[in-house]
Design an enzyme around this catalytic site. Sequence first.
Site, short mmCIF file in Angstrom:
data_model
loop_
_atom_site.label_atom_id
_atom_site.label_comp_id
_atom_site.label_asym_id
_atom_site.label_seq_id
_atom_site.Cartn_x
_atom_site.Cartn_y
_atom_site.Cartn_z
N SER A 66 39.33 46.70 36.14
CA SER A 66 38.37 45.82 36.85
C SER A 66 38.40 45.60 38.36
CB SER A 66 38.80 43.97 36.47
OG SER A 66 37.85 42.89 36.64
N ASN A 67 37.55 44.45 38.84
CA ASN A 67 37.12 43.97 40.33
C ASN A 67 37.62 42.84 40.66
OD1 ASN A 67 34.41 42.32 40.10
ND2 ASN A 67 34.42 44.20 38.36
N PRO A 68 37.72 42.66 42.26
CA PRO A 68 37.68 42.00 42.87
C PRO A 68 36.44 40.49 42.85
CG PRO A 68 37.29 43.62 44.41
CD PRO A 68 37.13 43.57 43.33
N SER A 69 35.70 40.28 41.66
CA SER A 69 34.70 39.75 41.74
C SER A 69 35.31 37.97 41.56
CB SER A 69 34.02 40.08 41.15
OG SER A 69 32.65 38.15 40.72
N ALA B 115 29.79 41.25 37.69
CA ALA B 115 30.46 42.19 38.45
C ALA B 115 30.64 42.97 37.04
CB ALA B 115 31.61 42.39 39.44
#
Length: 223
Positions: free
Chosen positions: A33-36, A100
């Site tokens: 995943s990503n930090p959005s 994102a």
Amino acid sequence: LQALLAPKDLQGLRLLVSAGPTREYLDPVRFLSNPSSGRMGYALAEAARDRGAEVVLVSGPTALPDPWGVEVVRVESALEMRKAILERYPWAEAVAMAAAVADYRPAEVLADKEPKAVAEKVLRLVPNPDILKELGERKDGKVLVGFAMETAEGLERARGKLLRKNLDLIALNWVNREGVGFGSPENEVVLLLRDGRVVELPRMPKRQVAERILDLVREFWRS
Ligand code: CTP
Ligand code: CA
């Protein structure tokens, strides 16, 4: 209070917003995943609602509560997000893709949790579909808004995305500037418009960034 005071200048607009990260599962308990945080998309949804728009928010996993007065569709993966967005695209007059979306997903998803091994592990990834690019290919007279997070060559890359994805507007975020962007309440963005206009906004709360973007959506929607 904000809702009462806001001008109802988006009355009748049907706006589809995406927000947050996506999760690309490797097995039932692990994902990429990503930090959005989802804050930019939620701010857009709330600001549009307060200005009288009908809003559907397709959200990846976030810690934010569902905004009142907005239909919230919760999804996890990019493929689920794509399905939810495409289903509601015919309904919408404008779409803002603040999510994102993960560019890749694991080539295979294991049905059971895989025990760790001592050996080195190689992960094979396959590309996810570009949702916004698909929308741009259909277009259907809708107002399309994208977001670009760049750490280098921001203006050129964002302009490339604006053209390649057939957008009306792209909001460029600098992720390497302190205290703005991912997860923070403030943002410093440059808005690139289809007609060549470039609007540099000073650092401001995401809600205010949202209002400025919606001013332009309104302009495109009306014309
Ligand atoms: N986007 C999308 N589907 C994807 C990837 C991105 O709809 N699979 C959307 C994002 O929501 C955003 C815009 O496209 O509004 C630009 O995202 P970005 O990641 O900056 O662009 P990419 O085309 O993925 O390019 P990059 O290689 O720089 O990641
Ligand atoms: Ca990307």
